[in-house]
Design a protein around this motif. Structure first.
Motif, PDB file in Angstrom:
ATOM      1  N   ALA A 111       0.545  -0.879  -0.087  1.00 19.61           N
ATOM      2  CA  ALA A 111       0.038   0.137   0.409  1.00 19.61           C
ATOM      3  C   ALA A 111       0.668   1.167  -0.225  1.00 19.61           C
ATOM      4  CB  ALA A 111      -1.025   0.060   1.204  1.00 19.61           C
ATOM      5  N   TYR A 112       2.043   1.654   0.514  1.00 24.18           N
ATOM      6  CA  TYR A 112       2.750   2.146   1.280  1.00 24.18           C
ATOM      7  C   TYR A 112       3.918   2.181  -0.143  1.00 24.18           C
ATOM      8  CZ  TYR A 112       0.442   2.719   5.822  1.00 24.18           C
ATOM      9  OH  TYR A 112      -0.111   2.640   7.174  1.00 24.18           O
ATOM     10  N   ARG A 113       4.823   1.509  -0.276  1.00 25.46           N
ATOM     11  CA  ARG A 113       5.789   1.740  -1.303  1.00 25.46           C
ATOM     12  C   ARG A 113       5.706   1.171  -2.660  1.00 25.46           C
ATOM     13  NH1 ARG A 113      10.589   1.470   0.461  1.00 25.46           N
ATOM     14  NH2 ARG A 113      10.267   1.402   2.782  1.00 25.46           N
ATOM     15  N   TYR A 192      -1.135  18.103  20.727  1.00 26.85           N
ATOM     16  CA  TYR A 192      -1.166  18.859  19.176  1.00 26.85           C
ATOM     17  C   TYR A 192      -2.535  19.253  19.346  1.00 26.85           C
ATOM     18  CZ  TYR A 192       3.086  15.661  17.697  1.00 26.85           C
ATOM     19  OH  TYR A 192       3.773  15.701  16.942  1.00 26.85           O
ATOM     20  N   LEU A 193      -2.505  20.589  18.985  1.00 30.25           N
ATOM     21  CA  LEU A 193      -4.183  21.070  18.801  1.00 30.25           C
ATOM     22  C   LEU A 193      -4.739  20.419  17.336  1.00 30.25           C
ATOM     23  CD1 LEU A 193      -3.465  24.787  18.753  1.00 30.25           C
ATOM     24  CD2 LEU A 193      -4.570  23.666  20.771  1.00 30.25           C
ATOM     25  N   ARG A 194      -4.304  19.593  16.881  1.00 27.16           N
ATOM     26  CA  ARG A 194      -4.947  18.758  15.892  1.00 27.16           C
ATOM     27  C   ARG A 194      -4.413  17.581  15.716  1.00 27.16           C
ATOM     28  NH1 ARG A 194      -4.305  19.424  10.512  1.00 27.16           N
ATOM     29  NH2 ARG A 194      -6.133  19.100  10.096  1.00 27.16           N
ATOM     30  N   PHE A 195      -4.731  16.240  15.822  1.00 31.19           N
ATOM     31  CA  PHE A 195      -4.143  15.110  15.283  1.00 31.19           C
ATOM     32  C   PHE A 195      -4.795  14.293  15.125  1.00 31.19           C
ATOM     33  CE2 PHE A 195      -2.293  11.834  17.557  1.00 31.19           C
ATOM     34  CZ  PHE A 195      -0.956  12.035  17.137  1.00 31.19           C
ATOM     35  N   PRO A 196      -6.118  14.314  13.587  1.00 35.15           N
ATOM     36  CA  PRO A 196      -6.506  13.517  13.101  1.00 35.15           C
ATOM     37  C   PRO A 196      -5.552  12.020  13.039  1.00 35.15           C
ATOM     38  CG  PRO A 196      -4.809  15.029  11.640  1.00 35.15           C
ATOM     39  CD  PRO A 196      -5.157  15.300  12.638  1.00 35.15           C
ATOM     40  N   GLN A 197      -6.789  11.208  12.423  1.00 43.77           N
ATOM     41  CA  GLN A 197      -6.387   9.828  12.356  1.00 43.77           C
ATOM     42  C   GLN A 197      -5.689  10.184  10.749  1.00 43.77           C
ATOM     43  OE1 GLN A 197      -5.592   7.016  14.320  1.00 43.77           O
ATOM     44  NE2 GLN A 197      -5.765   8.445  16.118  1.00 43.77           N
ATOM     45  N   LEU A 198      -4.763   9.087  10.501  1.00 52.85           N
ATOM     46  CA  LEU A 198      -4.202   9.235   8.672  1.00 52.85           C
ATOM     47  C   LEU A 198      -4.261   7.444   8.616  1.00 52.85           C
ATOM     48  CD1 LEU A 198      -0.262  10.752   9.616  1.00 52.85           C
ATOM     49  CD2 LEU A 198      -2.785  11.642   8.708  1.00 52.85           C
ATOM     50  N   SER A 199      -4.614   7.757   7.717  1.00 51.15           N
ATOM     51  CA  SER A 199      -4.900   6.901   6.323  1.00 51.15           C
ATOM     52  C   SER A 199      -4.014   6.302   5.467  1.00 51.15           C
ATOM     53  CB  SER A 199      -6.345   7.596   5.409  1.00 51.15           C
ATOM     54  OG  SER A 199      -5.872   8.058   4.729  1.00 51.15           O
ATOM     55  N   ASP A 200      -3.762   4.934   5.005  1.00 52.72           N
ATOM     56  CA  ASP A 200      -2.923   5.082   3.635  1.00 52.72           C
ATOM     57  C   ASP A 200      -3.076   5.712   2.242  1.00 52.72           C
ATOM     58  OD1 ASP A 200      -3.013   2.416   5.027  1.00 52.72           O
ATOM     59  OD2 ASP A 200      -3.354   1.341   4.358  1.00 52.72           O
ATOM     60  N   SER A 201      -3.980   5.925   2.090  1.00 50.31           N
ATOM     61  CA  SER A 201      -3.789   7.306   1.326  1.00 50.31           C
ATOM     62  C   SER A 201      -3.420   8.135   1.617  1.00 50.31           C
ATOM     63  CB  SER A 201      -5.606   7.023   1.373  1.00 50.31           C
ATOM     64  OG  SER A 201      -6.427   7.695   1.327  1.00 50.31           O
ATOM     65  N   ASP A 202      -2.822   8.390   3.186  1.00 48.21           N
ATOM     66  CA  ASP A 202      -2.694   9.914   2.931  1.00 48.21           C
ATOM     67  C   ASP A 202      -1.037   9.519   3.526  1.00 48.21           C
ATOM     68  OD1 ASP A 202      -4.852  11.303   3.927  1.00 48.21           O
ATOM     69  OD2 ASP A 202      -5.031  10.642   6.222  1.00 48.21           O
ATOM     70  N   VAL A 203      -0.566   8.651   3.540  1.00 52.40           N
ATOM     71  CA  VAL A 203       0.731   8.402   3.581  1.00 52.40           C
ATOM     72  C   VAL A 203       1.793   8.300   2.097  1.00 52.40           C
ATOM     73  CG1 VAL A 203       2.425   6.361   4.131  1.00 52.40           C
ATOM     74  CG2 VAL A 203       0.111   6.965   5.955  1.00 52.40           C
ATOM     75  N   VAL A 204       0.215   7.930   1.657  1.00 53.63           N
ATOM     76  CA  VAL A 204       0.830   7.507  -0.036  1.00 53.63           C
ATOM     77  C   VAL A 204       1.001   9.004  -0.626  1.00 53.63           C
ATOM     78  CG1 VAL A 204       0.315   6.477  -2.084  1.00 53.63           C
ATOM     79  CG2 VAL A 204      -0.139   5.192  -0.196  1.00 53.63           C
ATOM     80  N   SER A 205       0.335  10.070  -0.663  1.00 52.83           N
ATOM     81  CA  SER A 205       0.494  11.137  -0.632  1.00 52.83           C
ATOM     82  C   SER A 205       0.751  11.524   0.045  1.00 52.83           C
ATOM     83  CB  SER A 205      -1.670  11.875  -0.571  1.00 52.83           C
ATOM     84  OG  SER A 205      -1.898  13.149  -1.468  1.00 52.83           O
ATOM     85  N   MET A 207       3.909  11.160   0.711  1.00 56.28           N
ATOM     86  CA  MET A 207       4.995  11.027   0.251  1.00 56.28           C
ATOM     87  C   MET A 207       5.243  10.450  -0.828  1.00 56.28           C
ATOM     88  SD  MET A 207       6.741   9.122   3.125  1.00 56.28           S
ATOM     89  CE  MET A 207       8.430   7.973   1.844  1.00 56.28           C
ATOM     90  N   ASP A 208       4.321  11.035  -1.831  1.00 60.63           N
ATOM     91  CA  ASP A 208       4.440  11.289  -2.748  1.00 60.63           C
ATOM     92  C   ASP A 208       5.284  12.742  -3.083  1.00 60.63           C
ATOM     93  OD1 ASP A 208       4.259   8.230  -4.044  1.00 60.63           O
ATOM     94  OD2 ASP A 208       2.094   8.929  -4.854  1.00 60.63           O
ATOM     95  N   GLY A 209       4.158  13.391  -2.305  1.00 59.01           N
ATOM     96  CA  GLY A 209       4.481  14.947  -3.007  1.00 59.01           C
ATOM     97  C   GLY A 209       6.080  14.940  -2.207  1.00 59.01           C
ATOM     98  N   ALA A 210       6.340  14.331  -1.257  1.00 56.93           N
ATOM     99  CA  ALA A 210       7.933  14.401  -0.935  1.00 56.93           C
ATOM    100  C   ALA A 210       8.670  14.256  -2.020  1.00 56.93           C
ATOM    101  CB  ALA A 210       7.684  14.126   0.293  1.00 56.93           C
ATOM    102  N   ALA A 211       8.714  13.071  -2.330  1.00 64.89           N
ATOM    103  CA  ALA A 211       9.122  12.935  -3.769  1.00 64.89           C
ATOM    104  C   ALA A 211       9.060  13.820  -4.989  1.00 64.89           C
ATOM    105  CB  ALA A 211       9.239  11.227  -4.493  1.00 64.89           C
ATOM    106  N   GLN A 212       8.294  14.393  -5.263  1.00 66.62           N
ATOM    107  CA  GLN A 212       8.580  15.287  -5.958  1.00 66.62           C
ATOM    108  C   GLN A 212       8.715  16.306  -5.729  1.00 66.62           C
ATOM    109  OE1 GLN A 212       7.832  14.914  -9.514  1.00 66.62           O
ATOM    110  NE2 GLN A 212       6.824  12.706  -8.999  1.00 66.62           N
ATOM    111  N   LEU A 213       9.262  17.473  -4.622  1.00 67.81           N
ATOM    112  CA  LEU A 213       9.617  18.206  -4.197  1.00 67.81           C
ATOM    113  C   LEU A 213      11.050  17.777  -4.238  1.00 67.81           C
ATOM    114  CD1 LEU A 213       7.640  19.558  -1.602  1.00 67.81           C
ATOM    115  CD2 LEU A 213       8.496  20.513  -3.643  1.00 67.81           C
ATOM    116  N   TYR A 214      11.361  16.515  -3.705  1.00 67.45           N
ATOM    117  CA  TYR A 214      12.916  16.692  -4.076  1.00 67.45           C
ATOM    118  C   TYR A 214      13.839  16.650  -4.826  1.00 67.45           C
ATOM    119  CZ  TYR A 214      17.421  13.533  -2.157  1.00 67.45           C
ATOM    120  OH  TYR A 214      18.738  13.755  -2.407  1.00 67.45           O
TER     121      TYR A 214
END
Length: 228
Positions: A111-113, A192-205, A207-214
């Protein structure tokens, strides 16, 4: 208190940038560590990868870890020998418990990688990032697994953690950077003031954004180097 994980990551990245770390590789513990690690990687202009850890629970007590599986190529199994001895588990029993957890580790990896392979940390500085550490159990397992992969240095980077947990992690890692060590640590979300639960899709999104910026930043650096 932090506004959200992103703000915690910005502040953590600023602190880490002062250390002038040798060839840093940022490793996020999903899910909560990913938004923090994205900002750390941005601050250090470093590659970002995931470190996926799956706990192996004790018989009848799944919250108590007898071992953990750490994703990699190859992966690692880290035993909690004290708990193994307490439950008098033999090798065959351990193999069954570990085998039961592998499908979930593989699901998360897929899912993530996807088909991408982990970044090698051999000879480099591995920075393990999470959104905090209450007991530090998962972080300790991650450190012990990474030690087998020949990094130059292992750095733990977390926004918040109890003082006693930080002290314990300092016995495991080469360095620990923790921004806040409250005397009265409650649940992680209380810091944390905001501490939402994260989904698998949040992780993928993320990571993809960080990879493009790098990739963009590396092209920019390469262009500057090639100019006369």
């Amino acid at each position: 208190m932090f506004r959200d994980r992103e703000e915690a990551g910005v502040k953590l990245g600023l602190e880490l940038s002062r250390l002038q770390l040798h060839q840093p590789i940022v490793l996020a513990l999903p899910r909560g560590g990913v938004p923090v690690a994205v900002e750390v990687a941005r601050a250090l202009n470093a590659p970002l990868d995931l470190l996926i850890v799956r706990k192996v629970g004790a018989p009848g007590n799944p919250e108590l870890a007898v071992a953990a599986i750490v994703d990699g190529d190859p992966g690692d199994v880290v035993l909690n020998r004290e708990i193994v001895e307490t439950y008098a588990l033999d090798e065959s029993e351990l193999r069954v418990l570990i085998a039961n957890e592998r499908p979930e580790l593989e699901r998360r990896r897929a899912a993530y990688r996807g088909k991408t392979t982990p970044i090698s940390i051999a000879g480099k500085t591995a920075i393990i990032v999470d959104d905090g550490a209450a007991t530090g159990t998962t972080m300790k397992i991650a450190i012990r697994a990474l030690e087998r992969r020949s990094p130059r240095e292992i750095v733990v980077a977390i926004p918040v953690s109890p003082q006693e947990t930080v002290a314990a992690l300092e016995q495991e890692a080469d360095r620990v950077v923790c921004l806040s060590q409250p005397a009265r640590f409650q649940t992680l979300g209380h810091h944390y003031l905001r501490f939402p639960q994260l989904s698998d899709s949040d992780v993928v999104s993320a990571m993809d954004g960080a990879a493009q910026l790098y990739k963009i930043s590396q092209r920019h650096v390469s262009g500057l180097v090639q100019k006369p």
